[in-house]
Design an enzyme around this catalytic site. Structure first.
Site, PDB file in Angstrom:
ATOM      1  N   GLY A   1       0.765  -1.245   0.000  1.00 33.37           N
ATOM      2  CA  GLY A   1       0.000   0.000   0.000  1.00 33.37           C
ATOM      3  C   GLY A   1       0.793   1.290   0.000  1.00 33.37           C
ATOM      4  O   GLY A   1       0.386   2.273  -0.604  1.00 33.37           O
TER       5      GLY A   1
ATOM      6  N   ASP B   1      -6.029   2.069   9.987  1.00 42.02           N
ATOM      7  CA  ASP B   1      -7.472   1.817  10.051  1.00 42.02           C
ATOM      8  C   ASP B   1      -7.783   1.289  11.457  1.00 42.02           C
ATOM      9  O   ASP B   1      -7.902   2.077  12.396  1.00 42.02           O
ATOM     10  CB  ASP B   1      -7.780   0.819   8.929  1.00 42.02           C
ATOM     11  CG  ASP B   1      -9.235   0.466   8.791  1.00 42.02           C
ATOM     12  OD1 ASP B   1     -10.078   1.313   9.075  1.00 42.02           O
ATOM     13  OD2 ASP B   1      -9.547  -0.671   8.382  1.00 42.02           O
ATOM     14  N   THR B   2      -7.852  -0.024  11.654  1.00 41.83           N
ATOM     15  CA  THR B   2      -8.054  -0.537  13.015  1.00 41.83           C
ATOM     16  C   THR B   2      -6.808  -0.316  13.874  1.00 41.83           C
ATOM     17  O   THR B   2      -6.895  -0.302  15.101  1.00 41.83           O
ATOM     18  CB  THR B   2      -8.361  -2.056  13.007  1.00 41.83           C
ATOM     19  OG1 THR B   2      -7.235  -2.740  12.464  1.00 41.83           O
ATOM     20  CG2 THR B   2      -9.600  -2.369  12.195  1.00 41.83           C
ATOM     21  N   GLY B   3      -5.650  -0.197  13.225  1.00 43.67           N
ATOM     22  CA  GLY B   3      -4.391  -0.035  13.948  1.00 43.67           C
ATOM     23  C   GLY B   3      -3.695  -1.362  14.211  1.00 43.67           C
ATOM     24  O   GLY B   3      -2.567  -1.399  14.707  1.00 43.67           O
TER      25      GLY B   3
ATOM     26  N   THR C   1      -2.440  -3.683  12.150  1.00 47.12           N
ATOM     27  CA  THR C   1      -1.216  -3.913  11.376  1.00 47.12           C
ATOM     28  C   THR C   1      -0.052  -3.110  11.954  1.00 47.12           C
ATOM     29  O   THR C   1       1.021  -3.655  12.228  1.00 47.12           O
ATOM     30  CB  THR C   1      -1.423  -3.499   9.892  1.00 47.12           C
ATOM     31  OG1 THR C   1      -2.559  -4.189   9.389  1.00 47.12           O
ATOM     32  CG2 THR C   1      -0.203  -3.824   9.051  1.00 47.12           C
TER      33      THR C   1
END
Ligand code: IMP
Ligand code: MG
Length: 173
Positions: free
Chosen positions: A41, A99-101, A103
């Site tokens: 990404g 995002d959710t954190g 990763t």
């Protein structure tokens, strides 16, 4: 599924990237940096960002993934790990989106266990509303609402990464 109107144009992104690089240049004055791009990404953001970094740096990559289409699996897989030894080095982790954190938290802990001198996080996008695990973002580009976005490195099922802008990806009705 369709790609909507750009949320951030190529010009807006480039301006932001330059601002982030300027902050990094002034914060790390005198240091030697290991800039780590998180693939896939961050590939476009990473390459644009490092072009504006003026301090001595080496680059390295981690290939990690937790997503299938538009859903996080909550489990992070590492497909390629750093080649450089980061012990006693100043490490800057560069990510496309938090995002959710999950990763970033996973990668951060993993790298911290190798005793770098410092470790900071730079993320172009922050989807704050979705956060499950708290992660410190030292350099942040844009906060975005809870929508799935593609372009400028970000994908849906590995497509659209090549778009020079960022757009909301919508389910067609
Ligand atoms: P997290 O672990 O939930 O924070 O997810 C982080 C990773 O999920 C990012 O590095 C992206 O690759 C991917 N991701 C999260 N949100 C999006 C999105 O809106 N579009 C594309 N990829 C996303
Ligand atoms: Mg990513």
């Amino acid at each position: 599924m369709v790609v909507g109107k750009p949320l951030f144009s190529a010009e807006e992104i480039q301006k932001k990237v330059q601002e982030l690089a300027e902050q990094i240049n002034s914060d790390y004055r005198g240091a030697e940096l290991v800039a780590v791009g998180i693939l896939k990404g961050a590939f476009m953001f990473f390459s644009d960002l490092v072009k504006h970094i003026k301090i001595p740096l080496t680059i390295d990559f981690i290939v990690a993934s937790s997503y299938i289409k538009t859903d996080t699996t909550g489990e992070v897989k590492i497909y390629y790990d750093l080649r450089e030894d980061i012990t006693n080095k100043d490490v800057l982790l560069v990510e496309d989106i938090i995002d959710t954190g999950i990763t970033m938290n996973f990668l951060r802990e993993r790298l911290l266990s190798r005793a770098p001198r410092s470790l900071r996080i730079c993320a172009l996008l922050d989807k704050k509303e979705r956060r499950v695990v708290d992660v410190p973002i030292d350099y942040k580009g844009f906060e975005i609402p809870n929508e799935y976005v593609v372009g400028y490195g970000l994908d849906y099922d590995d497509q659209y990464r090549n778009l020079p802008y960022i757009a909301v990806f919508k389910k067609k009705v």
